[in-house]
Design a protein around this motif. Structure first.
Motif, PDB file in Angstrom:
ATOM      1  N   LEU A  38       2.345  12.389 -10.291  1.00 15.24           N
ATOM      2  CA  LEU A  38       3.422  13.269  -9.864  1.00 15.24           C
ATOM      3  C   LEU A  38       2.959  14.316  -8.853  1.00 15.24           C
ATOM      4  O   LEU A  38       3.766  14.861  -8.112  1.00 15.24           O
ATOM      5  CB  LEU A  38       4.045  13.960 -11.086  1.00 15.24           C
ATOM      6  N   GLY A  39       1.667  14.582  -8.778  1.00 16.37           N
ATOM      7  CA  GLY A  39       1.154  15.612  -7.885  1.00 16.37           C
ATOM      8  C   GLY A  39       1.337  15.291  -6.418  1.00 16.37           C
ATOM      9  O   GLY A  39       1.430  16.183  -5.583  1.00 16.37           O
ATOM     10  N   ASN A  40       1.399  14.024  -6.077  1.00 12.16           N
ATOM     11  CA  ASN A  40       1.513  13.599  -4.684  1.00 12.16           C
ATOM     12  C   ASN A  40       2.958  13.183  -4.411  1.00 12.16           C
ATOM     13  O   ASN A  40       3.320  12.027  -4.547  1.00 12.16           O
ATOM     14  CB  ASN A  40       0.551  12.436  -4.432  1.00 12.16           C
ATOM     15  N   LEU A  41       3.794  14.122  -4.024  1.00 10.86           N
ATOM     16  CA  LEU A  41       5.198  13.822  -3.767  1.00 10.86           C
ATOM     17  C   LEU A  41       5.389  13.405  -2.314  1.00 10.86           C
ATOM     18  O   LEU A  41       5.690  14.212  -1.435  1.00 10.86           O
ATOM     19  CB  LEU A  41       6.075  15.034  -4.089  1.00 10.86           C
ATOM     20  N   SER A  42       5.196  12.130  -2.061  1.00 19.33           N
ATOM     21  CA  SER A  42       5.421  11.602  -0.719  1.00 19.33           C
ATOM     22  C   SER A  42       5.918  10.165  -0.835  1.00 19.33           C
ATOM     23  O   SER A  42       5.869   9.559  -1.901  1.00 19.33           O
ATOM     24  CB  SER A  42       4.127  11.630   0.106  1.00 19.33           C
ATOM     25  N   ASP A  43       6.384   9.646   0.295  1.00 21.59           N
ATOM     26  CA  ASP A  43       6.887   8.276   0.276  1.00 21.59           C
ATOM     27  C   ASP A  43       5.752   7.241   0.266  1.00 21.59           C
ATOM     28  O   ASP A  43       5.996   6.063   0.090  1.00 21.59           O
ATOM     29  CB  ASP A  43       7.818   8.030   1.459  1.00 21.59           C
ATOM     30  N   ARG A  44       4.518   7.666   0.402  1.00 16.67           N
ATOM     31  CA  ARG A  44       3.374   6.758   0.332  1.00 16.67           C
ATOM     32  C   ARG A  44       2.807   6.637  -1.084  1.00 16.67           C
ATOM     33  O   ARG A  44       1.887   5.866  -1.310  1.00 16.67           O
ATOM     34  CB  ARG A  44       2.283   7.210   1.284  1.00 16.67           C
TER      35      ARG A  44
END
Length: 82
Positions: A38-44
């Motif tokens: 959840l820490g990396n909120l990006s489309d990748r």
């Protein structure tokens, strides 16, 4: 004539329970995948995107399963079976 007869009560209930179980499994899998990274909120973020897809699919599966059961009950009522 015997081929047209069906026991709708028990099969509708079993189908509804099975589809609901599959929908819950998909929703829970989606939530787990979302929380995994959840820490990396990006489309990748593949876990986030797959989790959102599983969660949305679980809700869709649940709604479609309930719609089939309602449609079959309505069909039975119109045909005078129940």
């Amino acid at each position: 004539m015997a081929a047209n007869f069906r026991k709708s009560g028990s099969t509708d209930y079993q189908m509804s329970r099975m589809v609901s179980a599959i929908a819950w499994i998909a929703c829970i899998a989606g939530i787990i995948l979302i929380l995994f990274d959840l820490g990396n909120l990006s489309d990748r973020n593949i876990y986030l995107m797959t989790g959102i897809g599983c969660f949305a699919a679980g809700i869709f599966i649940f709604l479609i399963g309930k719609a089939f059961v309602i449609a079959r009950k309505k069909e039975d009522q119109e045909n005078g079976r129940s």
